[in-house]
Design a protein around this motif. Structure first.
Motif, mmCIF file in Angstrom:
data_model
loop_
_atom_site.group_PDB
_atom_site.id
_atom_site.type_symbol
_atom_site.label_atom_id
_atom_site.label_comp_id
_atom_site.label_asym_id
_atom_site.label_seq_id
_atom_site.Cartn_x
_atom_site.Cartn_y
_atom_site.Cartn_z
ATOM 1 N N ARG A 86 76.312 89.016 28.902
ATOM 2 C CA ARG A 86 75.150 89.569 28.212
ATOM 3 C C ARG A 86 75.552 90.113 26.837
ATOM 4 N NH1 ARG A 86 73.574 94.165 26.973
ATOM 5 N NH2 ARG A 86 74.997 95.268 28.344
ATOM 6 N N VAL A 87 76.687 90.826 26.772
ATOM 7 C CA VAL A 87 77.162 91.370 25.494
ATOM 8 C C VAL A 87 77.447 90.229 24.523
ATOM 9 C CG1 VAL A 87 79.087 92.569 24.365
ATOM 10 C CG2 VAL A 87 78.050 93.541 26.431
ATOM 11 N N ILE A 88 78.135 89.210 24.991
ATOM 12 C CA ILE A 88 78.470 88.064 24.141
ATOM 13 C C ILE A 88 77.202 87.393 23.631
ATOM 14 C CG2 ILE A 88 79.535 85.768 24.109
ATOM 15 C CD1 ILE A 88 81.521 86.984 26.263
ATOM 16 N N ASP A 89 76.247 87.148 24.527
ATOM 17 C CA ASP A 89 74.989 86.511 24.125
ATOM 18 C C ASP A 89 74.209 87.383 23.156
ATOM 19 O OD1 ASP A 89 75.572 84.341 25.728
ATOM 20 O OD2 ASP A 89 74.254 84.957 27.378
ATOM 21 N N ASP A 90 74.133 88.688 23.441
ATOM 22 C CA ASP A 90 73.382 89.590 22.563
ATOM 23 C C ASP A 90 73.975 89.637 21.161
ATOM 24 O OD1 ASP A 90 71.722 90.153 24.691
ATOM 25 O OD2 ASP A 90 72.492 92.189 25.035
ATOM 26 N N VAL A 91 75.296 89.754 21.082
ATOM 27 C CA VAL A 91 75.946 89.808 19.769
ATOM 28 C C VAL A 91 75.760 88.477 19.033
ATOM 29 C CG1 VAL A 91 78.171 89.989 18.565
ATOM 30 C CG2 VAL A 91 77.615 91.593 20.404
ATOM 31 N N SER A 92 75.986 87.358 19.717
ATOM 32 C CA SER A 92 75.834 86.038 19.081
ATOM 33 C C SER A 92 74.412 85.813 18.585
ATOM 34 C CB SER A 92 76.204 84.919 20.062
ATOM 35 O OG SER A 92 77.549 84.989 20.419
ATOM 36 N N GLN A 93 73.429 86.134 19.424
ATOM 37 C CA GLN A 93 72.036 85.918 19.038
ATOM 38 C C GLN A 93 71.613 86.840 17.901
ATOM 39 O OE1 GLN A 93 69.708 86.160 22.634
ATOM 40 N NE2 GLN A 93 70.875 84.518 23.590
ATOM 41 N N SER A 94 72.083 88.078 17.924
ATOM 42 C CA SER A 94 71.703 88.990 16.843
ATOM 43 C C SER A 94 72.315 88.547 15.510
ATOM 44 C CB SER A 94 72.097 90.432 17.164
ATOM 45 O OG SER A 94 73.494 90.625 17.091
ATOM 46 N N LEU A 95 73.518 87.999 15.549
ATOM 47 C CA LEU A 95 74.140 87.489 14.318
ATOM 48 C C LEU A 95 73.366 86.288 13.784
ATOM 49 C CD1 LEU A 95 77.902 87.718 15.298
ATOM 50 C CD2 LEU A 95 76.703 89.158 13.638
ATOM 51 N N GLN A 96 72.994 85.376 14.675
ATOM 52 C CA GLN A 96 72.226 84.191 14.255
ATOM 53 C C GLN A 96 70.866 84.601 13.694
ATOM 54 O OE1 GLN A 96 73.197 81.089 14.019
ATOM 55 N NE2 GLN A 96 75.129 81.194 15.104
ATOM 56 N N ARG A 97 70.281 85.626 14.292
ATOM 57 C CA ARG A 97 68.955 86.085 13.865
ATOM 58 C C ARG A 97 69.019 86.824 12.518
ATOM 59 N NH1 ARG A 97 67.992 89.488 17.896
ATOM 60 N NH2 ARG A 97 68.860 91.202 16.686
ATOM 61 N N ASP A 98 70.051 87.642 12.332
ATOM 62 C CA ASP A 98 70.105 88.534 11.176
ATOM 63 C C ASP A 98 70.806 87.957 9.954
ATOM 64 O OD1 ASP A 98 68.832 90.317 12.831
ATOM 65 O OD2 ASP A 98 70.619 91.527 13.240
ATOM 66 N N PHE A 99 71.580 86.877 10.128
ATOM 67 C CA PHE A 99 72.334 86.321 9.005
ATOM 68 C C PHE A 99 72.039 84.840 8.865
ATOM 69 C CE2 PHE A 99 74.546 90.084 10.352
ATOM 70 C CZ PHE A 99 74.815 90.721 9.153
ATOM 71 N N ASP A 100 71.900 84.433 7.621
ATOM 72 C CA ASP A 100 71.531 83.053 7.325
ATOM 73 C C ASP A 100 72.731 82.114 7.310
ATOM 74 O OD1 ASP A 100 69.146 81.803 7.063
ATOM 75 O OD2 ASP A 100 69.071 81.922 4.875
ATOM 76 N N ARG A 101 73.696 82.435 6.477
ATOM 77 C CA ARG A 101 74.831 81.525 6.286
ATOM 78 C C ARG A 101 76.184 82.189 6.520
ATOM 79 N NH1 ARG A 101 72.938 76.926 3.067
ATOM 80 N NH2 ARG A 101 70.810 77.401 2.456
ATOM 81 N N GLU A 102 76.308 83.452 6.089
ATOM 82 C CA GLU A 102 77.599 84.129 6.182
ATOM 83 C C GLU A 102 77.430 85.527 6.765
ATOM 84 O OE1 GLU A 102 80.051 82.218 2.435
ATOM 85 O OE2 GLU A 102 79.140 84.187 2.166
ATOM 86 N N VAL A 103 78.458 85.949 7.486
ATOM 87 C CA VAL A 103 78.500 87.297 8.039
ATOM 88 C C VAL A 103 79.925 87.813 7.885
ATOM 89 C CG1 VAL A 103 78.923 86.447 10.382
ATOM 90 C CG2 VAL A 103 77.995 88.745 10.049
ATOM 91 N N ALA A 104 80.050 89.080 7.525
ATOM 92 C CA ALA A 104 81.371 89.687 7.388
ATOM 93 C C ALA A 104 81.962 89.933 8.773
ATOM 94 C CB ALA A 104 81.265 91.000 6.627
ATOM 95 N N SER A 105 83.252 89.715 8.908
ATOM 96 C CA SER A 105 83.916 89.947 10.193
ATOM 97 C C SER A 105 83.759 91.404 10.607
ATOM 98 C CB SER A 105 85.387 89.556 10.124
ATOM 99 O OG SER A 105 86.059 90.325 9.146
#
Length: 148
Positions: A86-105
């Motif tokens: 659930r944590v992995i899915d939540d973090v992955s989905q929130s990154l896909q939702r909130d960032f278009d092309r790039e995200v800082a580590s």
């Protein structure tokens, strides 16, 4: 879809089922030439998110790398594997939702630490010690004190 036995390209779908909480479909197929049955899986291909690392290098977002980091932090802790998923899915989905092309580590690390802090404080401290690169015991102790 080619039959894995005879290579024939025509088949019929016998059954379809939703998997991954609606983010994928499992299809049971039957080859029209040899009648061999096989399964295929469909899922959404997320946009190709790039991670900008501290040294400004860019690499593709890798959910497996995220999983390894979280699983290492949760190693030998009384945490249900479903909670880790659930944590992995939540973090992955929130990154896909909130960032278009790039995200800082650093953003990924902060989101993981927030999730782990709520899930298990020991896993949180383990992850934070690696992520924040603690250099001495004092930094480690200060992080533990901040949990109180």
């Amino acid at each position: 879809m080619r039959c894995p036995v005879c290579g024939f390209q025509d088949d019929k779908v016998i059954d379809s089922r939703v998997i991954k909480e609606g983010f994928g479909v499992r299809r049971r197929r039957e080859c029209l030439a040899c009648s061999h049955r096989f399964s295929t899986y469909e899922s959404i291909i997320q946009s190709e998110l790039k991670v900008v690392k501290r040294n400004n290098e860019r690499e593709d977002f890798d959910a497996d790398k995220l999983r390894r980091g979280i699983e290492n932090a949760c190693y030998k802790r009384p945490i249900d594997p479903e909670e880790i998923n659930r944590v992995i899915d939540d973090v992955s989905q929130s990154l896909q939702r909130d960032f278009d092309r790039e995200v800082a580590s650093s953003e990924i690390g902060n989101r993981v630490m927030t999730a782990l802090k709520q899930l298990d404080q020991v896993a949180y401290v383990r992850f934070a010690s690696v992520y924040r690169k603690f250099h001495d015991v004092e930094e480690f102790i200060n992080e533990i004190r901040s949990l109180k």
